[in-house]
Design an enzyme around this catalytic site. Sequence first.
Site: not given
Ligand code: UD1
Length: 415
Positions: A22-23, A92, A116, A304
């Site tokens: 999916k990701n 998202r 979320d 996850d």
């Molecule tokens: C992706 C995955 C999700 C997985 C996560 C961590 C997808 C669609 N989703 O989510 O399933 O659980 O990686 O492996 O691929 N953060 C910030 N600022 C930002 C971006 C992130 O503070 O600009 C923080 C987030 O709030 C969170 C952490 O960084 O606490 C990790 O987020 P991130 O690695 O970006 O996860 P996603 O890409 O949202």
Amino acid sequence: MPVYRINGPSRLVGDVHISGAKNSALKLMAASLMVPGTTVLERVPRIRDVYLMKEVLERLGATVQMDGGTLTIDTSNEPLEDTPYELVTKMRASIQVLAPLLVRLGRARVAMPGGDAIGSRPIDLHLQGLERMGAKFSSEHGYVEGRVDHLRGANILLEFPSVGATETLIMAGVLADGTTYIENAAREPEIQDLAAYLNRCGAQISGAGTPTVVIEGVDELVADKHEIIADRIEAGTFAIGAAASQGDVRLVDLDPVHLRLPLQKLEEAGAEIEVGERDVRVRMSGKPRAIDLVTLPYPGFPTDLQPPMMVLLSQATGSSILTENVFEARFLFVDELNRMGSQVRVEGHHAVIRGIERLSGAPVRAPDIRAGAALVLGGICADGATEVHDEGHIERGYESFEEKLRELGADIDVV
Ligand code: UD1
């Protein structure tokens, strides 16, 4: 609202074919916006998030066809710049169209994703990186608007190895002027898959999968065909389900390297693991042993897989400590699991899990996608009837989840 009805306990036994990730699929779909022409993606999972991303692309003007697991995306026409609120709030990952739109059009307008069920998830790291590459952003009426004449290469040090931000900046760097360096980049296999696809289209990305990604800007990309990697989270969920139900499951058609740490932790908990070239067998005879676990960015233990692992440890001999470092609110489902008799106490970002003999079936509510899958596993291990009330979370991320579980011997249906 789907309800998963499970009669437990049963042992999961047999082979399960792993779907495409999916990701990875969602990001490659978004990236196709900046590659004019026809992109063909294979092994795309038939799940709700993919259909939502299809809708996002269609709303932006692309023509998208899904035929089995093959997705054909035609982005010959210039896309629109506006990504609507109702789609971004449903998923998202829609914000991943921001960089491709900026690259292709020099402008983009994307609804802010908001929070979320697993916590507030800002996009500051995406925006800061893009600003270093010359983009300007304003935020109004709940939308982020970005503009840039032409992105230029930059040195970007991420404060945290965010998966989404690393992907945004890779996409932004591909057609930028000069070279982009992303340091402290996320190393997830899905990032390697995005780079592999873009390189096939003519990009020059090196180091994906390491903490430093280097992107030499090129002049153009040519659309191509790509097969998505296997979903390591789906695979890990079945692996943990096999161990938690004291079963014997072979995961088929995946890269076992992507599951190294989860398999190592399952072994520590008492499972027998056999790793082949493209398959993994997980067996457990007897109760699991308590272990301690910490979630971290890849190659650390994936956040996850934390909820399913909590289900396993809830029935272990002894007490375990599980520490969540990636998403602040990922323990929200603990109250639901405790309704099934588990003894889990949350203190900040630690959960103390006192192993019990067996979970007991109960009606529960799934707060998010990964917790939903975990509660279903809980129902399979529990004595008696469990109903997992789910607002469609599970079908967002798991292809044919109940069919696959039924084939492995679970007594489950969805009403
Ligand atoms: C992706 C995955 C999700 C997985 C996560 C961590 C997808 C669609 N989703 O989510 O399933 O659980 O990686 O492996 O691929 N953060 C910030 N600022 C930002 C971006 C992130 O503070 O600009 C923080 C987030 O709030 C969170 C952490 O960084 O606490 C990790 O987020 P991130 O690695 O970006 O996860 P996603 O890409 O949202």
